[in-house]
Design an enzyme around this catalytic site. Sequence first.
Site, PDB file in Angstrom:
ATOM      1  N   HIS A 177       0.831  -1.203   0.000  1.00 33.51           N
ATOM      2  CA  HIS A 177       0.000   0.000   0.000  1.00 33.51           C
ATOM      3  C   HIS A 177       0.870   1.260   0.000  1.00 33.51           C
ATOM      4  O   HIS A 177       0.737   2.131  -0.861  1.00 33.51           O
ATOM      5  CB  HIS A 177      -0.924  -0.015   1.224  1.00 33.51           C
ATOM      6  CG  HIS A 177      -1.864   1.141   1.301  1.00 33.51           C
ATOM      7  ND1 HIS A 177      -3.173   1.072   0.894  1.00 33.51           N
ATOM      8  CD2 HIS A 177      -1.679   2.408   1.740  1.00 33.51           C
ATOM      9  CE1 HIS A 177      -3.756   2.249   1.079  1.00 33.51           C
ATOM     10  NE2 HIS A 177      -2.865   3.096   1.590  1.00 33.51           N
ATOM     11  N   GLU A 178       1.781   1.326   0.942  1.00 35.63           N
ATOM     12  CA  GLU A 178       2.611   2.535   1.060  1.00 35.63           C
ATOM     13  C   GLU A 178       3.571   2.650  -0.133  1.00 35.63           C
ATOM     14  O   GLU A 178       3.889   3.757  -0.562  1.00 35.63           O
ATOM     15  CB  GLU A 178       3.371   2.542   2.390  1.00 35.63           C
ATOM     16  CG  GLU A 178       2.473   2.492   3.639  1.00 35.63           C
ATOM     17  CD  GLU A 178       1.376   3.553   3.678  1.00 35.63           C
ATOM     18  OE1 GLU A 178       1.579   4.657   3.115  1.00 35.63           O
ATOM     19  OE2 GLU A 178       0.305   3.273   4.260  1.00 35.63           O
ATOM     20  N   HIS A 236       1.827   4.574  -2.784  1.00 27.38           N
ATOM     21  CA  HIS A 236       1.960   6.019  -2.534  1.00 27.38           C
ATOM     22  C   HIS A 236       3.380   6.485  -2.859  1.00 27.38           C
ATOM     23  O   HIS A 236       3.597   7.551  -3.428  1.00 27.38           O
ATOM     24  CB  HIS A 236       1.678   6.331  -1.064  1.00 27.38           C
ATOM     25  CG  HIS A 236       0.229   6.269  -0.668  1.00 27.38           C
ATOM     26  ND1 HIS A 236      -0.744   7.005  -1.291  1.00 27.38           N
ATOM     27  CD2 HIS A 236      -0.400   5.583   0.326  1.00 27.38           C
ATOM     28  CE1 HIS A 236      -1.919   6.777  -0.703  1.00 27.38           C
ATOM     29  NE2 HIS A 236      -1.741   5.906   0.278  1.00 27.38           N
ATOM     30  N   GLU A 278      -4.610   7.837  -3.335  1.00 26.91           N
ATOM     31  CA  GLU A 278      -5.071   6.570  -2.765  1.00 26.91           C
ATOM     32  C   GLU A 278      -5.310   5.536  -3.866  1.00 26.91           C
ATOM     33  O   GLU A 278      -5.180   4.336  -3.627  1.00 26.91           O
ATOM     34  CB  GLU A 278      -6.346   6.814  -1.942  1.00 26.91           C
ATOM     35  CG  GLU A 278      -6.748   5.680  -1.031  1.00 26.91           C
ATOM     36  CD  GLU A 278      -5.775   5.425   0.128  1.00 26.91           C
ATOM     37  OE1 GLU A 278      -4.847   6.244   0.339  1.00 26.91           O
ATOM     38  OE2 GLU A 278      -5.947   4.403   0.800  1.00 26.91           O
TER      39      GLU A 278
HETATM   40 ZN    ZN Z   1      -3.225   5.195   1.648  1.00 26.82          ZN
END
Ligand code: ZN
Length: 519
Positions: free
Chosen positions: A282-283, A286, A312
């Site tokens: 997830h990170e 980003h 996101e």
């Molecule tokens: Zn996030």
Amino acid sequence: MPETAPAPRSAAWETLAAVMCDVRALGGAVSLLQWDQETFMPAKGAVARGDQLAAVQAALHERLTQPRVAEALDLAEREASGDPDRAAALRALRFDHERAARVPQDLVRALAQAQAEGVDAWKAARNARAFALFAPKLARLVELRREQADALMPMLARRPEAQPDPGASEPYDALLEGYEPGMRVARLEPILRRLVGWLSPLVAAIDAAPAPEDGFLSGRFDGEAQWGFTLELLAALGFDPAAGRQDRSLHPFTLGLDPGDVRVTTRVYEAQPLSAIFSTLHEAGHGLYEQHLPGEHRRSLLCAAPSMGIHESQSRLWENLVGRSLPFWRAFLPRLAARFPQLAGVAPADFHRAVNRVERSLVRVEADEVTYNLHVALRFELELGMMRGTLAVSDLPEAWAARSEALLGVRPRDDAEGVLQDIHWAWGDLGYFPTYTLGNLYAATLFAAAGRALPGLDDAIAAGDLAPLRRWLAEKVYRVGRRKDAEDIVRDAAGVGLTDADFERYVKTKYGALYGLTL
Ligand code: ZN
């Protein structure tokens, strides 16, 4: 991005370029202070850190709002430079300047005070599992947000570029605009209603089907070996270790100071091996976005994502569309099993099923892909009601419990499990939650478009080659920076803007197959 001819020199532009350079630098300094606060700062540094952050943030606010910025903007906007990037940078600066300058200083101070009190009261209320301790502070925050929205409403009326037929604006829009420029309640409400309409029966159908076997995920998974695997994942995704680093924190996050300096964090639980894996994916999503922002604009406001939703979309895309797919685990399960012999006999298809378990749960942050947007729909309805004045703060716990039961089929036993579970409202953040759903929808639409543009994408992923996808996203999304609004980026990349159609197709195909359902 095509190279453009150098624009003519202009005193007004030079003034604004210097302001943007300082705003970027001060913003980076705030991020670095925050990153350190969540990773390495000793506990006794907290008081001084609060002062440091407040001072740098005040300097940033002052630089952005000084009257000569407005004067120079008026001049520079009249000078047609023929440089589209310069025009885009001026639009971004005009937006940030006005959003900061239109809110009176008294209100800024009152909000900061109410946020600090809100977080303290929320923590006490959570410990006591009693919403009543937080209610007066939340009521105050809602009142101040309404005042702030009133001050910002005139800006909405002046955005002809806002997405198609936004309809009449309302105060919630002015808050939403701070996270998702161009988005409006009039567009979000019908989309969320549609989502709820097809997700609820799907969750019920999945609930009636047998749950996947995931016994091989229990037991102890060595923390150092997990850490090593997360670094392997970062490398496979193409996260540049010379332009960023990963550390540990209680709540994983990403802070981009600059494309050359991106900090991601993860957390490792020895009893829950999936936590570190999916936090890192997830990170990293980003982080890839931040590392591929247009570095040639690092001293301008264009070196940023245009919205929280599009940011996101990238964490979700890498975490879910890629990281919870079968091709991905064909490539990476053998590498994981090399570190954890207890997984040696597990087939990729079984691992894939286990990491896509759907459950009716009370907790948003642990929700799977299918139920996640129902958690968002619940919060969106309630905060919209608070902002419209149709829902009293004192009625919030019961409204939460009732809607949770209707949407998710579970009713919290107390306020801590329900209305007090997220910190967002304690910060006074109203209008933020929908950006999570926008991220999910944009992710599905962009991934579908990538699949059309890159024949053999699944085979590349199954071979562990994630570069073609990363390059496509960098070109279509990351390198655009803030030149366009989020929905325009998606429309230009995928041929369609905000829609739940791609997400619906993705979810029904994937979970229909996983749970043996005809949908
Ligand atoms: Zn996030």
